[in-house]
Design an enzyme around this catalytic site. Structure first.
Site: not given
Length: 394
Positions: A17, A82, A115
């Site tokens: 994370k 991506c 986020g």
């Protein structure tokens, strides 16, 4: 692809994370060291390097690579949204396949913020301005971040056109969690039920819950790409062949069709897959294991159809028949995919390479797909780029 190209080594660090990971250069450097060790070569043997990342200043690739060595080789920094990791792999493969070099390194890393994805450039028109405008026209303006709005809009379009149920997307997410539970490098290893996914907070009424979206993630992955002659001379492994590969970008239909499914890259996916099938003589029925771009559960379902695993409108049946997991026609995202493994943008495509290389080596442990011989990777970035790679055990 006349000159054979092999994956000689792969490396990947556990995904984490935001706020809990090392810095980007440490993550990249550690992934490179693992790939070099796996290949059994030194950094001095690498002749070119391609470093993929999305959020970072120029020459971040050099900073990561300099942690491993400074040999004066060309280092090219790659940013293709991506699809960045797979774009770095595409360039490394192309350099070796063309004969320009015999040993190339592809590395991807990302140090992400918590986020939703946001642009870091507010003083100029966004690269995806045309796409964002079309999405507002087709979906209607909402307070959702752009990526969520784009893919949930595509999911809604599929639901409206084919009657696809929200529960079907939940089944895809639950499947991802079951696969990730077997992957020690995955960010989320807790198993979710379909009910867990359905009962998660709703991001857009009746279309997508929070658990159907992939999390922001930090991580790194790398691959060593070599020619057959180099591998034979050095005694390196040649058991994983890059049999075919394509990089496609948007077609006029992405916008002209005014179809949210196409806005999120369906035609790039279909075109890229067809090119790879033509290059290799392999079709969907010949594939054993697939790592595809499941940034949202909705996109995984749409991608089944784009890759030709089934016809348009037939993906819900594929899910309900269990043909996307162990015991079915294909095992899709045995790593847990972006939904559970995580999605550090620059590393994702190379993490797919890591997983499929181990699947074809039959070294994937508890998540091993039985008798895997042919593997397909699909990595898409809006804006747009789509890399499709077919690997074969050699």
């Amino acid at each position: 692809m006349s000159r054979k190209v092999f994956v000689a080594g792969v490396g990947m660090i556990p995904f984490k994370k935001p706020g809990t990971s090392d810095t980007y250069d440490v993550m990249g450097g550690n992934a490179i060291r693992e790939a070099l060790a796996d290949a059994g070569i030194e950094y001095a043997d690498v002749q070119q390097a391609y470093a993929g990342y999305v959020y970072g200043d120029s020459t971040c690739g050099q900073k990561a690579l300099y942690r491993v060595g400074m040999t004066g080789i060309p280092i090219i920094n790659v940013n293709n949204n991506c699809a960045t990791g797979s774009s770095a792999l595409f360039l490394a493969r192309q350099a070796v396949q063309s004969g320009e070099v015999d040993c190339a390194l592809a590395v991807g890393f990302e140090f992400m913020q918590p986020g939703a994805l946001v642009s870091r450039w507010n003083d100029r028109a966004p690269a995806m301005e045309r796409s964002h405008q079309l999405v507002r026209e087709l979906v209607g303006a909402t307070d959702l971040p752009p990526a969520i709005l784009q893919f949930s809009g595509a999911g809604r379009a599929h639901m409206q056109k084919y009657g696809t149920k929200l529960e079907t997307f939940a089944k895809i997410r639950a499947k991802a969690s079951q696969h990730a539970a077997r992957n020690p490098l995955a960010l989320f290893r807790n198993v979710l039920s379909v009910q867990d996914v359905m009962e998660a907070p709703m991001l857009w009424d009746g279309v997508i819950t929070r658990l159907m979206a992939c999390p922001p993630t930090c991580g790194g992955a790398a691959a060593i790409i070599v020619s057959e002659a180099f591998a034979r001379k050095r005694g390196l492994r040649t058991d994983v062949l890059i049999a075919g590969q394509s990089l496609t970008t948007d077609l006029p239909s992405t916008y002209d069709a005014r179809d949210m499914i196409r806005v999120v890259g369906f035609d790039m996916t279909r075109t890229g897959a067809q090119k790879v099938y033509e290059q290799t003589g392999v079709g969907p029925d010949d594939i054993d294991v697939i790592e595809l771009h499941d940034c949202f559960a909705q996109n995984e379902l749409i991608t089944y159809e784009g890759l030709g695993l089934c016809g348009e409108g037939e993906a819900e049946k594929l899910v309900n028949d269990g043909d996307n997991t162990y015991g079915g026609k294909w095992v899709v995202n045995p790593s847990g995919g972006l939904l559970s493994k995580g999605h550090p943008l620059g590393a994702t495509g190379l993490a797919q390479c890591y997983e499929l290389t181990h699947q074809l080596r039959h070294t994937a442990g508890d998540r091993q797909v039985k008798d895997a011989k042919v593997a397909l990777a699909h990595n898409v970035g809006l804006g747009g780029a789509c890399v499709t790679t077919l690997y074969q055990s050699a």
